[in-house]
Each structure stands twice: as structure tokens, then as C-alpha cells.
Design a protein around this motif. Structure first.
Motif, PDB file in Angstrom:
ATOM      1  N   ASN A 152       0.818  -1.213   0.000  1.00 35.82           N
ATOM      2  CA  ASN A 152       0.000   0.000   0.000  1.00 35.82           C
ATOM      3  C   ASN A 152       0.852   1.263   0.000  1.00 35.82           C
ATOM      4  N   SER A 153       1.987   1.220   0.658  1.00 39.70           N
ATOM      5  CA  SER A 153       2.850   2.402   0.749  1.00 39.70           C
ATOM      6  C   SER A 153       3.457   2.786  -0.593  1.00 39.70           C
ATOM      7  N   GLN A 154       3.507   1.843  -1.542  1.00 39.04           N
ATOM      8  CA  GLN A 154       4.110   2.112  -2.844  1.00 39.04           C
ATOM      9  C   GLN A 154       3.084   2.512  -3.915  1.00 39.04           C
ATOM     10  N   ILE A 155       1.808   2.368  -3.616  1.00 34.74           N
ATOM     11  CA  ILE A 155       0.780   2.671  -4.616  1.00 34.74           C
ATOM     12  C   ILE A 155       0.745   4.151  -4.999  1.00 34.74           C
ATOM     13  N   PRO A 156       0.891   5.099  -4.042  1.00 33.37           N
ATOM     14  CA  PRO A 156       0.849   6.511  -4.454  1.00 33.37           C
ATOM     15  C   PRO A 156       1.885   6.873  -5.507  1.00 33.37           C
ATOM     16  N   ALA A 157       3.079   6.297  -5.441  1.00 33.89           N
ATOM     17  CA  ALA A 157       4.111   6.596  -6.437  1.00 33.89           C
ATOM     18  C   ALA A 157       3.662   6.161  -7.824  1.00 33.89           C
ATOM     19  N   LEU A 158       2.953   5.017  -7.905  1.00 36.60           N
ATOM     20  CA  LEU A 158       2.442   4.552  -9.197  1.00 36.60           C
ATOM     21  C   LEU A 158       1.298   5.437  -9.682  1.00 36.60           C
ATOM     22  N   LEU A 159       0.398   5.794  -8.769  1.00 37.45           N
ATOM     23  CA  LEU A 159      -0.720   6.649  -9.163  1.00 37.45           C
ATOM     24  C   LEU A 159      -0.227   7.977  -9.731  1.00 37.45           C
ATOM     25  N   ASN A 160       0.796   8.521  -9.130  1.00 39.52           N
ATOM     26  CA  ASN A 160       1.303   9.820  -9.568  1.00 39.52           C
ATOM     27  C   ASN A 160       2.025   9.754 -10.914  1.00 39.52           C
ATOM     28  N   GLN A 161       2.306   8.539 -11.395  1.00 39.28           N
ATOM     29  CA  GLN A 161       2.926   8.390 -12.710  1.00 39.28           C
ATOM     30  C   GLN A 161       1.888   8.185 -13.817  1.00 39.28           C
ATOM     31  N   ALA A 162       0.614   8.198 -13.443  1.00 36.92           N
ATOM     32  CA  ALA A 162      -0.460   7.974 -14.419  1.00 36.92           C
ATOM     33  C   ALA A 162      -1.157   9.285 -14.756  1.00 36.92           C
ATOM     34  N   ARG A 163      -1.732   9.314 -15.942  1.00 38.97           N
ATOM     35  CA  ARG A 163      -2.488  10.501 -16.381  1.00 38.97           C
ATOM     36  C   ARG A 163      -3.944  10.450 -15.908  1.00 38.97           C
ATOM     37  N   PHE A 164      -4.490   9.243 -15.790  1.00 39.88           N
ATOM     38  CA  PHE A 164      -5.863   9.076 -15.299  1.00 39.88           C
ATOM     39  C   PHE A 164      -5.926   7.840 -14.403  1.00 39.88           C
ATOM     40  N   GLY A 165      -6.850   7.866 -13.457  1.00 39.98           N
ATOM     41  CA  GLY A 165      -7.189   6.675 -12.696  1.00 39.98           C
ATOM     42  C   GLY A 165      -8.451   6.052 -13.272  1.00 39.98           C
ATOM     43  N   LEU A 166      -8.538   4.727 -13.208  1.00 43.61           N
ATOM     44  CA  LEU A 166      -9.735   4.018 -13.675  1.00 43.61           C
ATOM     45  C   LEU A 166     -10.543   3.589 -12.471  1.00 43.61           C
ATOM     46  N   ASN A 167     -11.772   4.077 -12.392  1.00 45.27           N
ATOM     47  CA  ASN A 167     -12.672   3.694 -11.308  1.00 45.27           C
ATOM     48  C   ASN A 167     -13.862   2.959 -11.916  1.00 45.27           C
ATOM     49  N   TYR A 168     -13.949   1.669 -11.647  1.00 49.16           N
ATOM     50  CA  TYR A 168     -15.068   0.904 -12.206  1.00 49.16           C
ATOM     51  C   TYR A 168     -15.582  -0.087 -11.176  1.00 49.16           C
ATOM     52  N   LEU A 169     -16.860  -0.001 -10.894  1.00 50.33           N
ATOM     53  CA  LEU A 169     -17.563  -0.974 -10.079  1.00 50.33           C
ATOM     54  C   LEU A 169     -18.921  -1.227 -10.727  1.00 50.33           C
ATOM     55  N   PRO A 170     -19.330  -2.465 -10.855  1.00 52.84           N
ATOM     56  CA  PRO A 170     -20.648  -2.731 -11.438  1.00 52.84           C
ATOM     57  C   PRO A 170     -21.734  -2.001 -10.650  1.00 52.84           C
ATOM     58  N   ASP A 171     -22.708  -1.457 -11.338  1.00 53.26           N
ATOM     59  CA  ASP A 171     -23.791  -0.735 -10.671  1.00 53.26           C
ATOM     60  C   ASP A 171     -24.840  -1.733 -10.185  1.00 53.26           C
ATOM     61  N   VAL A 172     -24.384  -2.624  -9.302  1.00 54.85           N
ATOM     62  CA  VAL A 172     -25.243  -3.678  -8.754  1.00 54.85           C
ATOM     63  C   VAL A 172     -24.981  -3.781  -7.255  1.00 54.85           C
ATOM     64  N   TYR A 173     -25.884  -4.450  -6.560  1.00 52.58           N
ATOM     65  CA  TYR A 173     -25.741  -4.719  -5.132  1.00 52.58           C
ATOM     66  C   TYR A 173     -24.460  -5.523  -4.895  1.00 52.58           C
ATOM     67  N   PRO A 174     -23.627  -5.160  -3.905  1.00 53.41           N
ATOM     68  CA  PRO A 174     -23.745  -4.014  -3.002  1.00 53.41           C
ATOM     69  C   PRO A 174     -22.854  -2.839  -3.407  1.00 53.41           C
ATOM     70  N   TYR A 175     -22.245  -2.913  -4.595  1.00 58.54           N
ATOM     71  CA  TYR A 175     -21.211  -1.937  -4.949  1.00 58.54           C
ATOM     72  C   TYR A 175     -21.744  -0.517  -5.084  1.00 58.54           C
ATOM     73  N   HIS A 176     -23.012  -0.373  -5.490  1.00 51.67           N
ATOM     74  CA  HIS A 176     -23.494   0.941  -5.866  1.00 51.67           C
ATOM     75  C   HIS A 176     -23.756   1.872  -4.691  1.00 51.67           C
ATOM     76  N   PHE A 177     -23.697   1.364  -3.441  1.00 49.14           N
ATOM     77  CA  PHE A 177     -23.878   2.277  -2.307  1.00 49.14           C
ATOM     78  C   PHE A 177     -22.704   2.216  -1.320  1.00 49.14           C
ATOM     79  N   GLN A 178     -21.622   1.567  -1.704  1.00 48.28           N
ATOM     80  CA  GLN A 178     -20.457   1.476  -0.843  1.00 48.28           C
ATOM     81  C   GLN A 178     -19.340   2.392  -1.357  1.00 48.28           C
TER      82      GLN A 178
END
Length: 292
Positions: A190-216
Motif C-alpha cells: 500500500n505504501s508504494q501505490i501513491p508513487a504509481l498513481l502519480n505516474q499515471a495521467r488518469f485513474g480508472l474507477n469501475y464498479l458494477p452498478d449492482v448490489y452491493p457496490y453501488h452504495f459502498q
């Protein structure tokens, strides 16, 4: 000093576990164990559910935390079984009130609500060079249907460089093995993830719009925003509420017709502080109910 044991089945990623340990250590003797261990000697036993039929010793205080509801397939059936078979604790912890309502325990057990958070090392690094177009950091199990997002991106822009951070599913590796621009990075501390995120132009956020993902809460979206990343992803009720509160460049996958120009997120230090694990735990108010 009373003792507190967190019981973890090692089936799910629990970034909150270290945060809990750090938070409670000044107040309790804290340990982490597994369900097969002898738990009889602890004053407080805190289970991450799961199923648990543990019968406490006299005087033990039992906590059941539902950090997430059951995931597909048969999510609602699994939650029904948990409701009927799990032992009755002294305290239940949910991510939000919607989770509690859907679990429908309908008893007098007290509740506390602890939202998902992020570690303090998730922050923007202005001097980081960009090395990939799109990054996804999170679960890649089949129930997440990540291929639905990746296929849209690759159809729109086949040469997009994509980093996938986490434990890859075999089906995803097979599906994208002919794409040299899709790189499976594997699990990363987990401590190394920010360095990778900062090397990207966009983040991908995808969760199916189904129970229980859509309200968490989408923890990855908090991490992207804290690092200043603009985001490409789908929308659900939680994402829509989040975007209404926070200024973030967020491109809906279903409406994406051309590759966008990235603009850094303008997230306040106050928001970043509110999302940190220690603040999330403090906001839950456990001190008002746990034995001292």
C-alpha cells in the motif's frame, strides 16, 4: 490495560486493519489473530465478517464488523445466511446506514458506522513524471467485471498504456495477453501505490452498478483524488454523491467519445484529512461503547 484482538480470515484485503491497530494501541494491548486461534483470553474480540458462531467467554465484548456486504454471485442470499446463522455480538460495525438497513438484523445490538479511508501517504507528487495513460489499483476478482471498462477504453484508444495494480484474475490475464500496452503490475504494498498513481495521467474507477457496490465507498476513488488524479469510470449513486461534493475531473465511460485532456484534481487538505483512516475511526465513536 485491557486486551483487544482483531480476527482476520485473510480472505479479503483489509487496509483498515493496520489503521485500527495503530489507533487502539495507546488504549489496549492489541493483537491480530485468526478464527482457529484460542481467543478466550482477550477482553475484546473484533471479527471481520464473514461468518462467526464464536461463543464468548463470560465478560468478553464481541464486535462484528461488516466492512462490506457479500459480493456477487448470490450476494443477497449470502447476506441472508449471515443474518440467520451468525452469533449475536455486543456491537456491530457497518460502513454506512444503508448497509445496516439491508442486513436487517432487527435486534437491539448497538451499531457504529465507520466509512472507508486512506493512508496519509496518498498525496499528489507534482514532480512525478507520467509513464502510463491509465491506472487501476484494486480488486480484480471476476465479480468486479473490470473487462467491461477495459474493453471500452481499448476500443476507443487501442494503444492506451494501462497499468493494473493488484492480484490479477486468470481470466483477465488471458483476455488481454495480446495487448502489449496492458501491464499487470501484480500486488504492490500500500505504501508504494501513491508513487504509481502519480505516474499515471488518469485513474480508472469501475464498479458494477449492482448490489452491493453501488452504495459502498470506492476506496480507490478516494486514493485517486488524494493524489490529484483525474478519473475515467462509471457512475453509480455513491459516485454521483461524491462528485457533487468534490471538484474532480470525472469522465463517464458510457459517454466517452474522445480521449480527454487530463486536469489535476483540486481536492482540499481538509477533505484529504477527513478521508484518513485515523479520522474515519475517530468519527465512528467507538470510545463511547468499548470497555475501557
Amino acid at each position: 490495560m485491557k486486551s483487544l484482538c482483531f480476527v482476520h480470515q485473510s480472505k479479503a484485503q483489509l487496509p483498515e486493519l493496520q489503521a485500527y491497530t495503530d489507533y487502539f494501541r495507546p488504549r489496549y494491548h492489541v493483537e491480530v489473530s485468526n478464527p482457529a486461534a484460542d481467543l478466550s483470553g482477550y477482553d475484546i474480540v473484533w471479527f471481520f465478517m464473514g461468518f462467526s458462531r464464536y461463543q464468548p467467554q463470560p465478560g468478553q465484548f464481541i464486535v462484528h464488523e461488516y466492512a462490506s456486504l457479500s459480493t456477487p454471485p448470490l450476494a443477497r442470499v449470502k447476506d441472508l445466511i449471515k443474518r440467520q446463522l451468525n452469533a449475536t455480538p455486543d456491537l456491530r460495525v457497518f460502513q454506512n446506514k444503508t448497509q445496516s438497513r439491508l442486513m436487517r438484523f432487527n435486534d437491539a445490538v448497538p451499531e457504529r458506522f465507520r466509512d472507508m479511508g486512506i493512508a496519509g501517504h496518498f498525496k499528489q507528487q507534482l514532480d512525478a513524471g507520467k509513464k502510463c495513460d491509465l491506472i487501476y489499483a484494486g480488486s480484480m476478482d471476476k465479480s468486479r467485471r473490470l473487462e467491461h471498462a477495459l474493453d471500452v477504453v481499448l476500443k476507443l484508444r487501442p494503444h492506451t498504456s494501462i497499468w493494473l495494480v493488484g492480484q490479477p484474475s486468470v481470466y483477465l490475464q488471458q483476455r488481454y495477453q495480446r495487448y502489449a500496452n496492458v501491464r499487470f503490475m501484480g500486488p504492490v504494498p500500500n505504501s508504494q501505490i501513491p508513487a504509481l498513481l502519480n505516474q499515471a495521467r488518469f485513474g480508472l474507477n469501475y464498479l458494477p452498478d449492482v448490489y452491493p457496490y453501488h452504495f459502498q465507498t470506492s476506496t480507490k476513488l478516494l486514493e485517486y483524488a488524494a493524489c490529484g488524479l483525474p478519473v475515467i469510470g462509471n457512475k453509480n449513486s455513491w459516485v454521483t454523491d461524491f462528485l457533487n461534493q468534490h471538484p474532480l475531473q470525472y469522465h463517464d465511460l458510457q459517454q466517452l467519445t474522445a480521449w480527454p485532456q487530463p486536469q489535476a484534481a483540486d481536492i482540499s487538505d481538509q477533505s484529504r484529512q477527513a478521508w484518513r483512516w485515523q479520522q474515519r475511526i475517530a468519527d465512528a465513536g467507538f470510545e463511547t461503547i468499548l470497555p475501557g
